[in-house]
Write a protein that holds these residues in place. Structure first.
Motif, PDB file in Angstrom:
ATOM      1  N   THR A  82      19.490  68.806 -91.755  1.00 42.97           N
ATOM      2  CA  THR A  82      19.417  67.516 -92.438  1.00 42.97           C
ATOM      3  C   THR A  82      20.405  66.539 -91.810  1.00 42.97           C
ATOM      4  O   THR A  82      21.274  66.925 -91.015  1.00 42.97           O
ATOM      5  N   SER A  83      20.290  65.276 -92.175  1.00 41.26           N
ATOM      6  CA  SER A  83      21.243  64.281 -91.689  1.00 41.26           C
ATOM      7  C   SER A  83      22.656  64.617 -92.158  1.00 41.26           C
ATOM      8  O   SER A  83      23.633  64.364 -91.444  1.00 41.26           O
ATOM      9  N   THR A  84      22.765  65.224 -93.330  1.00 44.04           N
ATOM     10  CA  THR A  84      24.079  65.648 -93.833  1.00 44.04           C
ATOM     11  C   THR A  84      24.657  66.758 -92.966  1.00 44.04           C
ATOM     12  O   THR A  84      25.852  66.765 -92.647  1.00 44.04           O
ATOM     13  N   ASP A  85      23.795  67.704 -92.568  1.00 41.79           N
ATOM     14  CA  ASP A  85      24.239  68.780 -91.677  1.00 41.79           C
ATOM     15  C   ASP A  85      24.775  68.214 -90.368  1.00 41.79           C
ATOM     16  O   ASP A  85      25.840  68.612 -89.880  1.00 41.79           O
ATOM     17  N   ALA A  87      25.922  65.301 -89.683  1.00 35.72           N
ATOM     18  CA  ALA A  87      27.106  64.450 -89.831  1.00 35.72           C
ATOM     19  C   ALA A  87      28.380  65.239 -90.088  1.00 35.72           C
ATOM     20  O   ALA A  87      29.485  64.676 -90.036  1.00 35.72           O
ATOM     21  N   GLU A  88      28.264  66.540 -90.323  1.00 31.72           N
ATOM     22  CA  GLU A  88      29.448  67.359 -90.578  1.00 31.72           C
ATOM     23  C   GLU A  88      30.362  67.403 -89.344  1.00 31.72           C
ATOM     24  O   GLU A  88      29.874  67.416 -88.209  1.00 31.72           O
ATOM     25  N   SER A  91      29.496  69.956 -86.573  1.00 29.57           N
ATOM     26  CA  SER A  91      28.291  69.876 -85.748  1.00 29.57           C
ATOM     27  C   SER A  91      28.637  69.264 -84.397  1.00 29.57           C
ATOM     28  O   SER A  91      28.922  68.069 -84.300  1.00 29.57           O
ATOM     29  N   ASN A 139      23.848  60.414 -85.700  1.00 24.82           N
ATOM     30  CA  ASN A 139      25.103  60.413 -86.455  1.00 24.82           C
ATOM     31  C   ASN A 139      25.725  61.809 -86.486  1.00 24.82           C
ATOM     32  O   ASN A 139      26.060  62.349 -87.547  1.00 24.82           O
ATOM     33  N   GLY A 141      28.556  64.444 -86.198  1.00 23.03           N
ATOM     34  CA  GLY A 141      29.930  64.239 -86.609  1.00 23.03           C
ATOM     35  C   GLY A 141      30.992  65.031 -85.886  1.00 23.03           C
ATOM     36  O   GLY A 141      32.182  64.781 -86.080  1.00 23.03           O
TER      37      GLY A 141
END
Length: 386
Positions: A82-85, A87-88, A91, A139, A141
């Motif tokens: 996911t986009s959240t994954d 952005a960590e 990553s 994005n 991170g």
């Protein structure tokens, strides 16, 4: 994992071509008017088609980046990230490229000779432009880096990603490479007089040189403890990097760099030479590389296992080569199959080695993928069946 190459715009398309023996090496049709006689492995999609599929309107996004984003989107989708994954901070993104934005040389020249108000193309020129764009677009991170060690670039990207995981600097590593055909590469390799005017004949006595290709591939590496039930395509079990230290663009006749890289990969994996069931060889089709790689395999294996060069399908994709070929090696493990070394007819002296000449199915546990670059930078990666 995700792939785009001269034999397909997806993993499934590429595998279908490998199984059927369909090469993507064709006449380049207008890449350079003076070199239309030179075959090349061209991706079927134009820049405009790639931009339309990817939803990109920015004229400064170079072809290398378009190919990279196409392959990366496939890998992210398959890994269900996911986009959240992404952005960590854990990553990481490691991108290999030898061309970067150099494919826009003409535009850059015009850009740099204007009034200086518009630096659009100048900003997209560098080797790091591909990684920079991907990092911003998705994005991402964590650690972002670019590797350029010539033809071993994406093999070293895999190693770097592996070590980030091993040493706790990342929870996942998105690793791979991308390169496109350009005036820069065609002129450069033609100056070295190692381009063949026919489809390449890797390891053949009558080989005449390499065919350039273009493409991209990305693999997503994760630690076992972070998988959370995700299916595993394969394990990265070993790797080795060594420098031949012989010549800026040639390997030693004894294949010292290739030998040390393969030996180190076996040691890291805790494997014996006889454990390797198949080698996806560097196999460029040049006189020097094929002889050096053959001698190194003889030194290490005695009687080498099945080996072949899938560059006879895709052409030499430079910084993308090992990412693409490691992905092919994973397909070999998943489906228990070995792909042919196309166009081979006569074993070369003095090694007298014969690569795989026809597709066949077999049980595979460990596959080695070789990439040996200019400057003697030699890397081997071993992937093992999940």
């Amino acid at each position: 994992m995700g792939i785009i190459s001269a034999i397909g715009t997806s993993v499934a398309d590429c595998r279908a071509a490998l199984v059927s023996g369909r090469s993507g090496i064709v006449q380049p049709n207008g890449l350079l008017s003076r070199y239309t006689h030179l075959p090349a492995g061209r991706v079927s999609l134009t820049d405009n088609q790639l931009k339309e599929q990817l939803g990109i309107t920015d004229a400064s996004v170079n072809r290398t980046t378009l190919l990279a984003l196409h392959a990366l989107n496939q890998a992210v989708a398959q890994a269900d990230l996911t986009s959240t994954d992404l952005a960590e901070p854990g990553s990481a993104l490691i991108v290999a490229s030898t061309i970067g934005g150099v494919s826009l040389t003409d535009e850059i020249y015009q850009n740099g000779h204007g009034d200086g108000a518009d630096a659009t193309f100048l900003n997209a020129y560098g080797y790091s432009s591909v990684a920079d764009y991907l990092q911003r677009k998705l994005n991402i991170g964590g650690v972002t880096d670019t590797i350029n060690t010539a033809c071993s670039s994406s093999a070293n990207a895999i190693i770097y990603g592996y070590r980030l995981l091993k040493n706790g600097f990342a929870r996942r590593a998105i690793v791979g490479g991308a390169d496109c055909l350009s005036k820069f590469t065609v002129n450069g390799f033609n100056a070295l007089r190692i381009l063949s005017d026919e489809p390449c004949r890797s390891f053949d006595a009558n080989r005449k040189g390499l065919n350039l290709g273009e493409g991209a591939a990305f693999l997503i590496l994760e630690r076992e403890e972070d998988l959370a039930g995700k299916p595993v395509l394969a394990w990265v079990s070993g790797y080795g990097n060594a420098n031949d230290a012989f010549h800026p663009s040639s390997l030693s006749a004894e294949g010292n760099g290739p030998f040390m890289a393969m030996q180190t990969a076996l040691n890291v994996a805790g494997l014996q030479p006889e454990d390797i069931g198949y080698i996806n060889a560097h196999g460029t089709g040049t006189e020097n590389n094929d002889e050096a790689e053959s001698q190194a395999m003889l030194r290490l294996f005695g009687r080498p296992p099945a080996f072949a060069s899938t560059k006879t399908f895709t052409g030499h994709t430079l910084g993308a080569a090992n990412a693409i070929e490691t992905a092919f090696s994973i397909l070999s493990l998943q489906h228990g199959e070995v792909y042919a070394n196309l166009n081979f007819s006569t074993p070369a002296e003095p090694a007298q080695l014969t690569p795989v000449t026809e597709y066949y199915q077999t049980d595979l546990q460990h596959v080695m993928s070789n990439s040996f670059g200019f400057g003697g930078n030699c890397t081997s990666v071993i992937v093992s069946r999940a």
